[in-house]
Write an enzyme that holds these catalytic residues in place. Structure first.
Site, short mmCIF file in Angstrom:
data_model
loop_
_atom_site.label_atom_id
_atom_site.label_comp_id
_atom_site.label_asym_id
_atom_site.label_seq_id
_atom_site.Cartn_x
_atom_site.Cartn_y
_atom_site.Cartn_z
N CYS A 2 0.88 -1.17 0.00
CA CYS A 2 0.00 0.00 0.00
C CYS A 2 0.91 1.21 0.00
O CYS A 2 1.64 1.45 0.97
CB CYS A 2 -0.91 0.00 1.22
SG CYS A 2 -1.98 1.46 1.31
N GLU A 105 -3.90 1.26 -5.99
CA GLU A 105 -2.98 0.20 -6.34
C GLU A 105 -2.80 0.24 -7.85
O GLU A 105 -3.69 0.70 -8.58
CB GLU A 105 -3.50 -1.16 -5.88
CG GLU A 105 -2.45 -2.25 -5.87
CD GLU A 105 -1.18 -1.85 -5.14
OE1 GLU A 105 -0.22 -1.43 -5.85
OE2 GLU A 105 -1.13 -1.93 -3.92
#
Length: 220
Positions: A2, A105
């Site tokens: 992340c 992402e």
């Protein structure tokens, strides 16, 4: 992993969602990046309530010699928290929630990587499971820093990336923040993929690739 996320909701909405006082000033952020200040929820002492706190994203362990290590420790793998010295102590005593309302992402494709924006279907804020520590610099500065815990992907995220941040359900937040909780097995058992049916994902602007750009057009 992340590496970027958002927090665009107002302070009252955030405080209500986490059951804390709205003690911080906050404006919408669309491209939160490592080494920046992030909003967190801490519960450091049993006699005191959980509260909001700014921490710097990128863990600098208390024993670290150099500040630069933080940029390499933005994430921690759930599967090895209880094994690695950098994280085992923090798992016992310095857990936190990192507040967000979406994260990015990058999905690999033939033409390169495409940024994907993932949020709750109901657009509510949520908390990443995190660890934090206090680092004292040689010049006397004290920095409180944090890392976001990641796990294997759910079915939605598996099509995008091979990892995802640990999002804690409401019922798991209290356990994670409980300063009296020291049971490694109980703590690590809640660090699992968030149910895919509660999340939604969509392609967004490649402007998000630059951490210097922070505006609503990133998620348009």
């Amino acid at each position: 992993m992340c590496g970027r996320f958002t927090l665009t909701l107002n302070m009252e909405k955030i405080a209500q969602a986490f059951g804390v006082e709205p003690t911080l000033d906050s404006s919408p952020r669309y491209n939160i990046a490592p080494t920046q200040e992030v909003m967190t929820v801490l519960h450091e002492k049993e006699a005191q309530p959980a509260h909001l706190e700014w921490l710097r994203w990128g863990l600098i362990p208390g024993w670290a010699k150099e500040e630069s290590i933080g940029s390499r420790m933005i994430n921690a793998r759930a599967e090895t928290l209880a094994e690695k010295p950098s994280f085992k102590r923090l798992l016992h005593s310095r857990r936190c929630l990192i507040v967000a309302d979406g994260f990015y992402e990058w999905k690999k494709a033939a033409k390169g990587k495409t940024p994907i924006y993932i949020t709750m279907k109901d657009h509510e804020p949520f908390g990443f499971a995190g660890l934090w520590d206090l680092w004292k610099a040689p010049d006397g500065r004290q920095l409180r820093t944090c890392t976001i815990i990641t796990t294997e992907p759910n079915s939605l995220m598996a099509e995008i990336h091979n990892r995802m941040p640990v999002i804690l359900a409401r019922e798991a937040r209290d356990l994670w923040l409980d300063p009296e909780m020291k049971d490694e097995q109980a703590l690590t058992s809640i660090l699992r993929p968030y149910p895919a049916e509660h999340l939604t994902a969509r392609e967004v602007s490649k402007l998000v690739n630059s951490p210097t750009i922070d505006s609503a057009e990133l998620i348009a």
